[in-house]
Design a protein around this motif. Structure first.
Motif, PDB file in Angstrom:
ATOM      1  N   GLY A  60       0.675  -1.015  -0.003  1.00 36.95           N
ATOM      2  CA  GLY A  60      -0.026  -0.050   0.104  1.00 36.95           C
ATOM      3  C   GLY A  60       0.851   1.096   0.012  1.00 36.95           C
ATOM      4  O   GLY A  60       0.389   2.260  -0.786  1.00 36.95           O
ATOM      5  N   GLN A  61       1.976   1.284   0.574  1.00 35.21           N
ATOM      6  CA  GLN A  61       2.851   2.349   0.614  1.00 35.21           C
ATOM      7  C   GLN A  61       3.516   2.578  -0.551  1.00 35.21           C
ATOM      8  O   GLN A  61       3.726   3.667  -0.947  1.00 35.21           O
ATOM      9  N   ALA A  62       4.062   1.612  -0.945  1.00 39.48           N
ATOM     10  CA  ALA A  62       4.568   1.714  -2.248  1.00 39.48           C
ATOM     11  C   ALA A  62       3.792   2.350  -3.455  1.00 39.48           C
ATOM     12  O   ALA A  62       4.006   3.072  -4.301  1.00 39.48           O
ATOM     13  N   LEU A  63       2.475   1.811  -3.349  1.00 36.35           N
ATOM     14  CA  LEU A  63       1.481   2.292  -4.325  1.00 36.35           C
ATOM     15  C   LEU A  63       1.301   3.630  -4.286  1.00 36.35           C
ATOM     16  O   LEU A  63       0.929   4.607  -5.083  1.00 36.35           O
ATOM     17  N   VAL A  64       1.087   4.273  -2.870  1.00 36.11           N
ATOM     18  CA  VAL A  64       1.142   5.627  -2.647  1.00 36.11           C
ATOM     19  C   VAL A  64       2.315   6.435  -3.292  1.00 36.11           C
ATOM     20  O   VAL A  64       2.077   7.332  -3.833  1.00 36.11           O
ATOM     21  N   ALA A  65       3.439   5.911  -2.911  1.00 34.84           N
ATOM     22  CA  ALA A  65       4.497   6.596  -3.468  1.00 34.84           C
ATOM     23  C   ALA A  65       4.457   6.806  -5.001  1.00 34.84           C
ATOM     24  O   ALA A  65       4.849   7.819  -5.637  1.00 34.84           O
TER      25      ALA A  65
END
Length: 301
Positions: A60-65
């Protein structure tokens, strides 16, 4: 990762057994990465985390980035990810975004998550401007609605001490449609499907990328259970060593992650110490909103 570890990874509040909007708001804060340089972001893990970072969190965090380097009008339609090393929840994760391509219709990004100078996770994501085209979709299985089903703590009450679920706050409300795998394990059943209703346990802001990232976070929950259930074993009730290896998601239609969606998953095969699971997400109105495939390391020792 064990289901206990998944629950612990979802524990974003230090009050045992709490949930709802407070815990969901902490998940939203977890996904709100700090920008430390152009194309470089930093994320953290919850203070009460298991030994490894929860896979849904880093995805999820990587997709936010990735999404923060793409024009808002282009929506993510797919991601493909590899879990390379177990993440350390005690130190921040640095996400480096590579702007692979900005085309007329599609935008492609690659993200590498780094800790201690080494890659722990990689993700490729594709974004597309809105277009009109052919339309069809599979229909949702005929299942009871979520309102008639018990919550996860209620369903797991008899097994709470063994599963470690009694004191784990969760931002995702999970309700099993069929018998949970820890029940079928003892009954000797070998279910072909694992079906749960899910939703963010509260209200999310009106940001489409955030809803996609919350579903990505939730997609790593219960999926590999469909592999284990075929063999009558379950995480902490048996000696199972497991970890996500790779993960792919396709987003078909708009949705809100704070509204109910059915997660219908199954396992077509397992071999070589690995198990493959596939899943479909349906909105409560029957709309097919996303499809997922994951392979996991699964060793019964």
């Amino acid at each position: 990762m064990t289901e206990v570890a998944r629950a612990a990874a979802s524990g974003l509040d230090d009050e045992a057994g709490s949930g709802g909007q407070v815990v969901l708001d902490r998940l939203v804060a977890l996904l709100d990465l700090e920008k430390i340089e152009e194309n470089i972001f930093r994320g953290v893990s919850p203070p009460h985390s298991p030994v490894r970072v929860f896979g849904g969190q880093v995805a999820g965090q990587a997709l936010v980035a990735a999404g923060r380097t793409v024009p808002e009008e282009r929506k993510v339609h797919s991601l493909h990810a590899y879990f390379i090393r177990g993440g350390d929840p005690t130190v921040p994760i640095v996400y480096e975004v590579d702007r692979i391509r900005d085309g007329r219709s599609f935008t492609t990004r690659r993200v590498v998550a780094i800790q201690h100078g080494k890659a722990i996770f990689s993700l490729s994501a594709s974004f597309q401007k809105e277009e009109v085209g052919l339309e069809h979709a599979e229909t949702m299985p005929d299942v009871p609605g979520p309102a008639a089903l018990p919550t996860l703590p209620e369903r797991a009450a008899e097994y709470a001490d063994r599963l470690g679920l009694h004191s784990m706050p969760r931002p995702i409300d999970i309700r099993y449609v069929n018998e949970p795998p820890w029940v079928t394990r003892e009954s000797g059943e070998r279910p072909a499907r694992n079906q749960v209703w899910m939703r963010a346990d509260g209200t999310l802001p009106d940001q489409q990328l955030l809803h996609v990232c919350v579903l990505t976070y939730a997609s790593d929950m219960t999926l590999l259970d469909s592999v284990l259930a075929r063999h009558g074993v379950y995480w902490d009730l048996d000696k199972v060593i497991g970890a996500s290896l790779d993960h792919a998601l396709w987003f078909h239609r708009p949705f809100r992650a704070d509204e109910w969606f059915l997660y219908d998953s199954g396992s077509p095969t397992a071999s070589g110490g690995r198990g493959l699971a596939t899943g479909r997400f349906f909105g409560e109105d029957g709309t097919l909103i996303a499809t997922v495939v994951q392979e996991g390391l699964l060793r019964v020792v």
